[in-house]
Design a protein around this motif. Structure first.
Motif, PDB file in Angstrom:
ATOM      1  N   UNK A   1      42.062  17.264  42.222  1.00 51.20           N
ATOM      2  CA  UNK A   1      43.779  17.395  42.562  1.00 51.20           C
ATOM      3  C   UNK A   1      43.914  18.267  42.553  1.00 51.20           C
ATOM      4  N   UNK A   2      42.924  19.077  41.532  1.00 49.41           N
ATOM      5  CA  UNK A   2      43.499  21.097  41.644  1.00 49.41           C
ATOM      6  C   UNK A   2      42.558  21.062  41.096  1.00 49.41           C
ATOM      7  N   UNK A   3      42.316  22.024  41.490  1.00 47.35           N
ATOM      8  CA  UNK A   3      41.380  23.050  40.525  1.00 47.35           C
ATOM      9  C   UNK A   3      42.087  24.530  39.651  1.00 47.35           C
ATOM     10  N   UNK A   4      41.381  24.930  38.442  1.00 48.17           N
ATOM     11  CA  UNK A   4      42.569  26.206  38.197  1.00 48.17           C
ATOM     12  C   UNK A   4      41.036  26.734  37.720  1.00 48.17           C
ATOM     13  N   UNK A   5      41.204  28.119  37.988  1.00 44.83           N
ATOM     14  CA  UNK A   5      40.298  29.134  38.220  1.00 44.83           C
ATOM     15  C   UNK A   5      40.484  30.377  37.537  1.00 44.83           C
ATOM     16  N   UNK A   6      39.362  30.982  36.758  1.00 44.57           N
ATOM     17  CA  UNK A   6      39.501  32.414  36.816  1.00 44.57           C
ATOM     18  C   UNK A   6      38.766  33.387  37.174  1.00 44.57           C
ATOM     19  N   UNK A   7      38.781  33.554  38.527  1.00 44.99           N
ATOM     20  CA  UNK A   7      39.097  34.242  39.647  1.00 44.99           C
ATOM     21  C   UNK A   7      38.963  36.110  39.442  1.00 44.99           C
ATOM     22  N   UNK A   8      38.572  36.484  37.831  1.00 37.74           N
ATOM     23  CA  UNK A   8      38.866  37.761  37.220  1.00 37.74           C
ATOM     24  C   UNK A   8      39.397  38.918  38.521  1.00 37.74           C
ATOM     25  N   UNK A   9      39.569  40.162  38.342  1.00 37.25           N
ATOM     26  CA  UNK A   9      39.717  41.169  39.467  1.00 37.25           C
ATOM     27  C   UNK A   9      38.834  41.379  40.291  1.00 37.25           C
ATOM     28  N   UNK A  10      38.142  39.931  40.677  1.00 35.34           N
ATOM     29  CA  UNK A  10      37.244  40.300  41.635  1.00 35.34           C
ATOM     30  C   UNK A  10      37.956  40.310  43.344  1.00 35.34           C
ATOM     31  N   UNK A  11      39.245  39.176  44.134  1.00 35.91           N
ATOM     32  CA  UNK A  11      40.034  40.005  44.773  1.00 35.91           C
ATOM     33  C   UNK A  11      40.074  41.484  45.487  1.00 35.91           C
ATOM     34  N   UNK A  12      41.320  41.282  44.650  1.00 36.45           N
ATOM     35  CA  UNK A  12      42.596  42.543  43.767  1.00 36.45           C
ATOM     36  C   UNK A  12      41.779  43.876  44.297  1.00 36.45           C
ATOM     37  N   UNK A  13      40.040  43.812  43.571  1.00 38.13           N
ATOM     38  CA  UNK A  13      39.134  44.676  43.779  1.00 38.13           C
ATOM     39  C   UNK A  13      38.649  44.713  45.430  1.00 38.13           C
ATOM     40  N   UNK A  14      38.378  44.130  45.731  1.00 37.75           N
ATOM     41  CA  UNK A  14      37.519  43.480  47.165  1.00 37.75           C
ATOM     42  C   UNK A  14      38.848  44.171  48.396  1.00 37.75           C
ATOM     43  N   UNK A  15      39.838  43.306  48.057  1.00 41.40           N
ATOM     44  CA  UNK A  15      41.131  44.552  49.082  1.00 41.40           C
ATOM     45  C   UNK A  15      41.469  45.704  49.070  1.00 41.40           C
TER      46      UNK A  15
ATOM     47  N   UNK B   1      35.467  33.679  37.140  1.00 45.70           N
ATOM     48  CA  UNK B   1      34.435  33.234  36.030  1.00 45.70           C
ATOM     49  C   UNK B   1      34.288  31.722  35.406  1.00 45.70           C
ATOM     50  N   UNK B   2      34.481  30.787  35.713  1.00 38.77           N
ATOM     51  CA  UNK B   2      34.937  29.525  35.156  1.00 38.77           C
ATOM     52  C   UNK B   2      35.902  28.885  35.677  1.00 38.77           C
ATOM     53  N   UNK B   3      36.309  27.659  36.398  1.00 40.06           N
ATOM     54  CA  UNK B   3      36.744  26.288  37.048  1.00 40.06           C
ATOM     55  C   UNK B   3      36.839  25.033  36.440  1.00 40.06           C
ATOM     56  N   UNK B   4      37.621  24.371  36.136  1.00 36.95           N
ATOM     57  CA  UNK B   4      38.141  23.626  35.838  1.00 36.95           C
ATOM     58  C   UNK B   4      39.115  22.516  37.144  1.00 36.95           C
TER      59      UNK B   4
ATOM     60  N   UNK C   1      42.872  33.220  27.519  1.00 37.18           N
ATOM     61  CA  UNK C   1      43.870  32.105  27.094  1.00 37.18           C
ATOM     62  C   UNK C   1      44.492  31.332  27.982  1.00 37.18           C
ATOM     63  N   UNK C   2      45.203  32.542  28.890  1.00 33.34           N
ATOM     64  CA  UNK C   2      45.926  32.120  29.849  1.00 33.34           C
ATOM     65  C   UNK C   2      44.980  30.784  30.771  1.00 33.34           C
ATOM     66  N   UNK C   3      43.699  30.759  30.774  1.00 33.49           N
ATOM     67  CA  UNK C   3      42.982  29.848  31.821  1.00 33.49           C
ATOM     68  C   UNK C   3      43.056  28.484  31.118  1.00 33.49           C
ATOM     69  N   UNK C   4      42.647  28.961  29.865  1.00 27.36           N
ATOM     70  CA  UNK C   4      43.508  27.234  29.259  1.00 27.36           C
ATOM     71  C   UNK C   4      44.744  27.030  29.233  1.00 27.36           C
TER      72      UNK C   4
END
Length: 446
Positions: free
Chosen positions: A274-288, A258-261, A220-223
């Motif tokens: 001009x701009x990318x909008x990405x669903x980065x999932x929880x990848x970064x927080x879990x990795x750090x 998980x999805x980028x426009x 929902x927030x990605x859209x």
């Protein structure tokens, strides 16, 4: 014509580059030494406009929202950040070298010729090396000894600063998901094939938001953010038919997405991001969290649920966005039988909102002109020009995008009024000096 569409002629990139240098928007860096490839300096007009682009983004993303706070993270950072984020392993381009002319190229940008073989774009040789991975991060050393124990990297994106500060911001801002952290700042990528003026450079500015949401709400927030970011460009003057929203194919997605426009703009050479909008999932927080041993989670006291938020990331380039606004605003028309160049920039982006122009350099006019300038400077960025004929000064202000010119003439000494001229219509109205601030504010939209 629909105000959200464009019917003006296609602008050649050479026109924008020529205007940018001639009028003081963008200069080649170190030009007196022959330049330094793919680096640029922003001149008196460019620095104003670039600041306005960033301010417009900040106003939209932070000032006018209650769910987003700001951050300014360090440019130099620990190698541990980039190891955890995957940049040391994955942030690479495949490169080939031409053995004949010694030029280096991205292998994924080279297509086979009619003979089925890949040719060097510079010398047409087919004697190319095998592709090998090249990391795009700029490496340096923090400290007096240049060894691996002191290795550091200039950040290739601002985003990781948001993730490693997630707990700090969550604790001090007292926000809860959905909430965002916004940042505007410099990033550095050792691009092998930079080009198209300031579209792709090794040093650039990003405007990034990391928006933390419950995992179930990510779609929902990605859209939502795809639509919000597209409309931001339209609101600031880019016609809809010069923009498009393009979803990435699966083979284009970054390792964390998980999805980028992309919001793309129709540049003179074709569509570009001009701009990318990405669903980065929880990848970064879990990795750090795994790399540092620190829990980067959110605990919902109301439900008793503990989870790692998903992240929706709208990430825009400030410098290429500024270039897109210049291209979209560039126009020519005819005034009094003469062709003029005009930048139809939104007043929020224009380097100067007002130009104060005394009709003559005679000393009797200058005190009144400077009085008017003093009244207007607190409410708008002002230019002041007292040289050349008034017609030429109008044309110059049109060409740099100044929405309003305020002319002080000899009648002003008698009637205490000035002439306000509109850039787009060239219409002029007489306004009392004691009402000029009110008039300018109204015409600039508040």
């Amino acid at each position: 014509m629909d105000p959200g569409t464009s019917e003006k002629r296609v602008v050649e990139m050479e026109e924008i580059v020529r205007l940018a240098k001639a009028r003081g928007f963008i200069f080649p860096s170190a030009e007196i030494y022959g330049g330094f490839r793919s680096t640029y300096d922003y001149g008196p007009l460019g620095v104003n406009m670039l600041r306005n682009v960033k301010n417009a983004w900040w106003r939209s993303m932070v000032q006018l929202r209650h769910d987003v706070v700001g951050l300014d993270a360090a440019i130099l950072s620990s190698p541990k950040i980039w190891a955890a984020s995957g940049h040391l392993e994955n942030f690479t381009d495949p490169l080939v070298d031409c053995r004949n002319c010694k030029e280096r190229w991205r292998a994924d940008h080279l297509e086979p010729g009619p003979d089925g073989r890949v040719h060097c774009p510079n010398c047409d040789s087919t004697d190319l090396t095998e592709a090998r991975a090249f990391n795009l991060m700029f490496k340096t050393f923090a400290g007096p000894v240049e060894d691996e124990s002191n290795a550091a990297y200039l950040r290739p994106e601002t985003a990781q600063g948001h993730f490693v500060n997630f707990s700090n911001v969550l604790r001090t801002s007292r926000k809860r998901p959905p909430f965002g952290i916004a940042q505007v700042g410099k990033s550095f990528r050792n691009e092998i094939t930079p080009g198209n003026f300031v579209f792709r450079t090794r040093e650039f500015e990003q405007m990034e938001l990391e928006y933390f949401v419950p995992p179930a709400d990510a779609a929902k927030w990605f859209d939502y953010w795809c639509n919000e970011r597209f409309e931001w460009y339209v609101d600031l003057g880019i016609p809809r038919d010069m923009l498009r929203l393009r979803a990435h194919d699966k083979d284009e997605l970054s390792h964390y997405s998980a999805g980028t426009s992309d919001v793309e703009f129709l540049f003179p050479w074709g569509w570009g991001e001009l701009e990318g909008i990405a669903n980065r999932t929880d990848y970064d927080l879990k990795a750090h969290s795994a790399a540092s041993g620190e829990k980067l989670e959110y605990f919902d006291q109301a439900t008793g649920e503990r989870y790692t938020p998903y992240v929706i990331e709208p990430a825009a380039g400030a410098t290429r966005t500024m270039m897109a606004f210049l291209i979209a605003a560039y126009d020519t028309d005819e005034v009094a039988g003469e062709t003029r160049t005009v930048l139809r920039l939104d007043p929020r982006l224009a380097p100067y909102q007002v130009a104060v122009l005394p009709l003559s350099r005679k000393e009797t006019l200058l005190p009144t002109a400077q009085e008017v300038l003093g009244l207007l400077q607190p409410v708008a960025m002002c230019d002041y020009d007292e040289t050349q004929a008034i017609g030429r000064r109008y044309r110059r202000q049109d060409e740099i995008g100044t929405p309003l010119c305020v002319t002080v003439d000899f009648d002003s000494l008698e009637d205490r009024a000035v002439t306000v001229r509109d850039r787009d219509t060239t219409e002029q109205v007489r306004v009392p000096i004691d009402r000029v601030v009110e008039e300018v504010r109204a015409r600039l939209g508040g």
